[in-house]
Design an enzyme around this catalytic site. Structure first.
Site, PDB file in Angstrom:
ATOM      1  N   HIS A  17       7.524   7.850  -5.625  1.00 10.57           N
ATOM      2  CA  HIS A  17       6.716   8.621  -4.683  1.00 10.57           C
ATOM      3  C   HIS A  17       7.450   9.812  -4.073  1.00 10.57           C
ATOM      4  O   HIS A  17       6.880  10.509  -3.230  1.00 10.57           O
ATOM      5  CB  HIS A  17       6.238   7.704  -3.550  1.00 10.57           C
ATOM      6  CG  HIS A  17       5.321   6.611  -4.008  1.00 10.57           C
ATOM      7  ND1 HIS A  17       4.044   6.858  -4.460  1.00 10.57           N
ATOM      8  CD2 HIS A  17       5.507   5.262  -4.089  1.00 10.57           C
ATOM      9  CE1 HIS A  17       3.465   5.712  -4.796  1.00 10.57           C
ATOM     10  NE2 HIS A  17       4.331   4.744  -4.593  1.00 10.57           N
ATOM     11  N   TYR A  68       6.075   1.371   3.381  1.00  7.61           N
ATOM     12  CA  TYR A  68       4.920   2.035   2.777  1.00  7.61           C
ATOM     13  C   TYR A  68       4.018   2.547   3.897  1.00  7.61           C
ATOM     14  O   TYR A  68       4.004   2.029   5.020  1.00  7.61           O
ATOM     15  CB  TYR A  68       4.169   1.151   1.781  1.00  7.61           C
ATOM     16  CG  TYR A  68       4.921   1.026   0.478  1.00  7.61           C
ATOM     17  CD1 TYR A  68       4.753   1.955  -0.541  1.00  7.61           C
ATOM     18  CD2 TYR A  68       5.841  -0.010   0.285  1.00  7.61           C
ATOM     19  CE1 TYR A  68       5.457   1.855  -1.731  1.00  7.61           C
ATOM     20  CE2 TYR A  68       6.554  -0.111  -0.900  1.00  7.61           C
ATOM     21  CZ  TYR A  68       6.358   0.827  -1.905  1.00  7.61           C
ATOM     22  OH  TYR A  68       7.077   0.737  -3.077  1.00  7.61           O
ATOM     23  N   ASN A  70       0.905   2.627   4.881  1.00 10.18           N
ATOM     24  CA  ASN A  70      -0.105   1.905   5.655  1.00 10.18           C
ATOM     25  C   ASN A  70       0.482   0.974   6.714  1.00 10.18           C
ATOM     26  O   ASN A  70      -0.257   0.476   7.568  1.00 10.18           O
ATOM     27  CB  ASN A  70      -1.007   1.088   4.711  1.00 10.18           C
ATOM     28  CG  ASN A  70      -1.857   1.981   3.829  1.00 10.18           C
ATOM     29  OD1 ASN A  70      -1.760   3.206   3.878  1.00 10.18           O
ATOM     30  ND2 ASN A  70      -2.690   1.372   3.012  1.00 10.18           N
ATOM     31  N   ASP A  95       1.836  14.548   6.342  1.00 17.34           N
ATOM     32  CA  ASP A  95       1.015  15.417   5.509  1.00 17.34           C
ATOM     33  C   ASP A  95      -0.395  15.515   6.089  1.00 17.34           C
ATOM     34  O   ASP A  95      -0.990  14.511   6.462  1.00 17.34           O
ATOM     35  CB  ASP A  95       0.951  14.880   4.080  1.00 17.34           C
ATOM     36  CG  ASP A  95       0.468  13.431   4.033  1.00 17.34           C
ATOM     37  OD1 ASP A  95       1.146  12.558   4.623  1.00 17.34           O
ATOM     38  OD2 ASP A  95      -0.593  13.166   3.439  1.00 17.34           O
TER      39      ASP A  95
END
Length: 224
Positions: A17, A68, A70, A95
């Site tokens: 990622h 991560y 979430n 972002d």
């Protein structure tokens, strides 16, 4: 209001990622560390990579959650509670779909559909923390037909990457203003340096009628 005691960069771990648009917050921390001496290290009790830098006279803690996106709030909440950092002393870089690449805006509080911010709000118990919104654009404009999830987990074009990096560098350059002069002045200066804002001002100045109308609208509440 005080300058931030904690700066958070949101993203997803692993090399898979590293180049995703969703990792713009991680890119911001990386850029900050290129300007100020410091390094990140894994800390399991805070569920992320942590570090600190000195900006002016203030030492600021940094974190990249490794949970991560979430579950970003798990890491930020743990660190904020341990060091007793109030939410309004936290700056979160992430972002932003609703801004085009090259834009960067500061904002305090507010709602958001961004999964990382929603989890932060849940763990901090309030949405009143500062946000550095790093524009990545939206698929409806940049990649019509592509889903939002595939867009944010995708790599920007070379041109968009350059614009995002320029916005990040501009934001880092304004950090001394934030620590010296406070949020209001830093926000005004950062927004004034935004190419989109500059283009809007130039468009208004080239259209005297529109500019006069805008001035009249700004005066209206005071004249009423």
């Amino acid at each position: 209001m005080n300058a931030p005691r904690l700066i958070v960069g949101l993203g997803n771990p692993t090399d898979q990622h590293a180049s995703d648009r969703h990792n713009a917050g991680f890119w911001f921390i990386d850029a900050l560390l290129r300007h100020y001496p410091g390094q990140m290290r894994p800390d399991t009790k805070f569920f992320g990579d942590v570090g600190e830098v000195r900006i002016g006279t203030q030492v600021v803690r940094l974190i990249k959650p490794m949970t991560y996106m979430n579950r970003s709030g798990q890491a930020v909440g743990a660190l904020a509670r341990f060091y007793r950092i109030d939410p309004e002393d936290i700056l979160v870089a992430y972002d932003e779909l609703d801004l085009m690449p090259g834009s960067a805006r500061l904002k305090l509080g507010g709602s958001s559909t961004h999964n990382g911010l929603r989890d932060l709000t849940a763990h901090l118990g309030t949405p009143r923390y500062w946000r550095l919104r790093l524009g990545i654009g939206h698929p409806r404009t940049l990649n019509p037909g592509q889903s939002v999830i595939n867009f944010v987990l995708g790599r920007p074009s070379a041109a968009d990457q350059q614009l995002i990096e320029q916005a990040i560098d501009r934001s880092v350059d304004h950090l001394p203003v934030l620590f010296r002069d406070g949020w209001e002045i830093a926000t005004q200066q950062l927004h004034s340096a935004d190419p989109a804002m500059q283009a809007k001002k130039e468009a208004k100045s080239s259209n005297p009628k529109e500019e006069a109308g805008e001035k009249a609208r700004r005066r209206a509440p005071e004249d009423a």
